[in-house]
Enzyme design. Structure first.
Site, PDB file in Angstrom:
ATOM      1  N   HIS A  42      -1.886  -8.099   0.625  1.00  0.00           N
ATOM      2  CA  HIS A  42      -2.646  -6.991   1.200  1.00  0.00           C
ATOM      3  C   HIS A  42      -1.832  -6.336   2.313  1.00  0.00           C
ATOM      4  O   HIS A  42      -0.800  -6.866   2.724  1.00  0.00           O
ATOM      5  CB  HIS A  42      -3.984  -7.504   1.772  1.00  0.00           C
ATOM      6  CG  HIS A  42      -3.787  -8.448   2.918  1.00  0.00           C
ATOM      7  ND1 HIS A  42      -3.573  -9.803   2.731  1.00  0.00           N
ATOM      8  CD2 HIS A  42      -3.741  -8.242   4.254  1.00  0.00           C
ATOM      9  CE1 HIS A  42      -3.413 -10.379   3.914  1.00  0.00           C
ATOM     10  NE2 HIS A  42      -3.498  -9.454   4.863  1.00  0.00           N
ATOM     11  N   HIS A 130       3.422  -3.355   5.552  1.00  0.00           N
ATOM     12  CA  HIS A 130       4.140  -4.395   4.826  1.00  0.00           C
ATOM     13  C   HIS A 130       3.150  -5.342   4.152  1.00  0.00           C
ATOM     14  O   HIS A 130       2.014  -5.466   4.567  1.00  0.00           O
ATOM     15  CB  HIS A 130       5.053  -5.183   5.770  1.00  0.00           C
ATOM     16  CG  HIS A 130       4.300  -6.049   6.715  1.00  0.00           C
ATOM     17  ND1 HIS A 130       3.695  -5.557   7.852  1.00  0.00           N
ATOM     18  CD2 HIS A 130       4.028  -7.381   6.677  1.00  0.00           C
ATOM     19  CE1 HIS A 130       3.093  -6.537   8.478  1.00  0.00           C
ATOM     20  NE2 HIS A 130       3.264  -7.662   7.796  1.00  0.00           N
TER      21      HIS A 130
END
Length: 193
Positions: A42, A130
């Site tokens: 995620h 990220h």
């Protein structure tokens, strides 16, 4: 409860990245990394930490407003990667259109946390989109630069982040090496809805 705001990539994007990263787990030193599982991949927008239930309700109301004010789904693709020093290896994101939209959304989720009283008033963390792939078990082992080089050519298919999620994180409790935290969405709001 331990909470964070996040975007979750769709299963197809996760599967593409998982296929590509299999080669990374065979590189020398890969056993010295704690690899995250694809189902947990995620993008954390804001991490709130431990939040009392009453404040969690207020935070959810504020995040619903953030999602509603967003300019609709965010077109993006998973691409390349990087590292945070010698601690973590990550996959990056490429935004197909408005490159600042994800940063603005992260700033808005942080502001919601401040207004709900779950983040300090001066909380202005830097944001780098990220998706964490692995963490080093010991600092400096292995050298993450070859992994980043292997990630460089990766470009996934386009997809759109549709929903803003408020997620509960339950750290591992068994003490079994390699056990992953569990993530459970406790709120979900359509972007631009």
């Amino acid at each position: 409860m331990r909470l964070f705001a996040a975007l979750w990539p769709p299963a197809e994007a996760v599967a593409e990245l998982a296929r590509f990263t299999r080669q990374l787990t065979r590189l020398p030193g890969a056993g010295d990394l704690r690899w995250t599982t694809p189902e947990s991949w995620h993008f954390t927008l804001s991490f709130y930490g431990e939040v009392p239930e009453k404040q969690a309700d207020d935070l959810g109301t504020r995040l619903a407003r953030v999602a509603h004010r967003a300019h609709g789904p965010l077109p993006m693709r998973l691409a390349a990667g990087g590292r945070f020093g010698d601690r973590a290896l990550w996959a990056g994101v490429h935004q197909d259109t408005d490159r600042a939209a994800l940063t603005r959304l992260a700033a808005a989720t942080t502001a919601a946390g401040r207004r709900a009283g779950v983040l300090p008033v001066d909380a202005h963390p830097s944001f780098r989109a990220h998706l964490t792939l692995a963490r080093a078990r010991n600092r400096g082992t292995p050298d993450l630069r070859p992994y980043v080089a292997q990630l460089e050519p990766f470009t996934g298919s386009s997809w759109s982040a549709q929903d803003l999620l408020l997620v509960r994180s339950e750290p591992p409790t068994s003490g079994v090496p390699g056990e992953q935290p569990r993530y459970e969405p406790v709120g979900c709001w359509p972007l631009g809805g």
